[in-house]
Design a protein around this motif. Sequence first.
Motif, PDB file in Angstrom:
ATOM      1  N   TYR A  80      -5.284 -59.803 -19.749  1.00 48.18           N
ATOM      2  CA  TYR A  80      -6.115 -58.941 -18.909  1.00 48.18           C
ATOM      3  C   TYR A  80      -7.109 -59.794 -18.135  1.00 48.18           C
ATOM      4  O   TYR A  80      -7.344 -60.958 -18.464  1.00 48.18           O
ATOM      5  N   ASN A  81      -7.665 -59.212 -17.119  1.00 49.32           N
ATOM      6  CA  ASN A  81      -8.735 -59.840 -16.347  1.00 49.32           C
ATOM      7  C   ASN A  81     -10.042 -59.166 -16.725  1.00 49.32           C
ATOM      8  O   ASN A  81     -10.082 -57.976 -17.024  1.00 49.32           O
ATOM      9  N   ARG A  82     -11.116 -59.932 -16.672  1.00 51.79           N
ATOM     10  CA  ARG A  82     -12.422 -59.420 -17.067  1.00 51.79           C
ATOM     11  C   ARG A  82     -13.469 -59.878 -16.052  1.00 51.79           C
ATOM     12  O   ARG A  82     -13.415 -60.996 -15.560  1.00 51.79           O
ATOM     13  N   SER A 136     -16.224 -55.171 -17.234  1.00 50.48           N
ATOM     14  CA  SER A 136     -15.067 -54.293 -17.102  1.00 50.48           C
ATOM     15  C   SER A 136     -13.795 -55.102 -17.265  1.00 50.48           C
ATOM     16  O   SER A 136     -13.754 -56.301 -17.010  1.00 50.48           O
ATOM     17  N   ILE A 137     -12.743 -54.409 -17.696  1.00 51.78           N
ATOM     18  CA  ILE A 137     -11.422 -55.007 -17.901  1.00 51.78           C
ATOM     19  C   ILE A 137     -10.452 -54.329 -16.953  1.00 51.78           C
ATOM     20  O   ILE A 137     -10.456 -53.109 -16.806  1.00 51.78           O
ATOM     21  N   GLU A 142      -4.648 -55.009 -17.223  1.00 50.57           N
ATOM     22  CA  GLU A 142      -4.242 -55.250 -18.600  1.00 50.57           C
ATOM     23  C   GLU A 142      -2.733 -55.084 -18.735  1.00 50.57           C
ATOM     24  O   GLU A 142      -2.141 -54.169 -18.150  1.00 50.57           O
TER      25      GLU A 142
END
Length: 166
Positions: free
Chosen positions: A104-106, A113-114, A117
Amino acid sequence: MAFGQRNSISQTRRSFWLGFGYGASTNKQSISGMINNINLNYELRGHHLITLNAQGDLGEQVFYTPEHITNISSFDILGGKIYAGNSSLFTLQAGLGMVHLHSYNRTNIPTPSIYNESNRFSIGIPLSAQAYLVGFKAAGIGVGAWANLNLLQPVAGLNLIMPLAG
């Protein structure tokens, strides 16, 4: 069976041991981190070994790539050979397993926020070589080199292992 009774390999009696490992890993992005595993080893006749292995990283890539995080885990079944000395064991194994890649990116701007995913699965081919000092009655210490070849994210690493005899 206590580890000191290595002559049982050539006898009809079978034995098992539980191993706990903790070590370092690397993947195709050359990001290294910490990984742990637990395995149940069952010694068969004829110096053969079968192992159930569960392995997962500890989310270490958060520290190296704060915007993109990947976690890889696997469940494997391996078979191989045991080479035994008076107070040591060496194992070579290969097998088949299921690999799970969670990524996932954060972002922390403006609030945490994520996004993006994903959970992906693949078949993997685990390889393992381990060496143990087993001069103790119910426990030992060892090191292992391992790799998991899969289509998602091949990984390799080294583990410090604590085997407990059964």
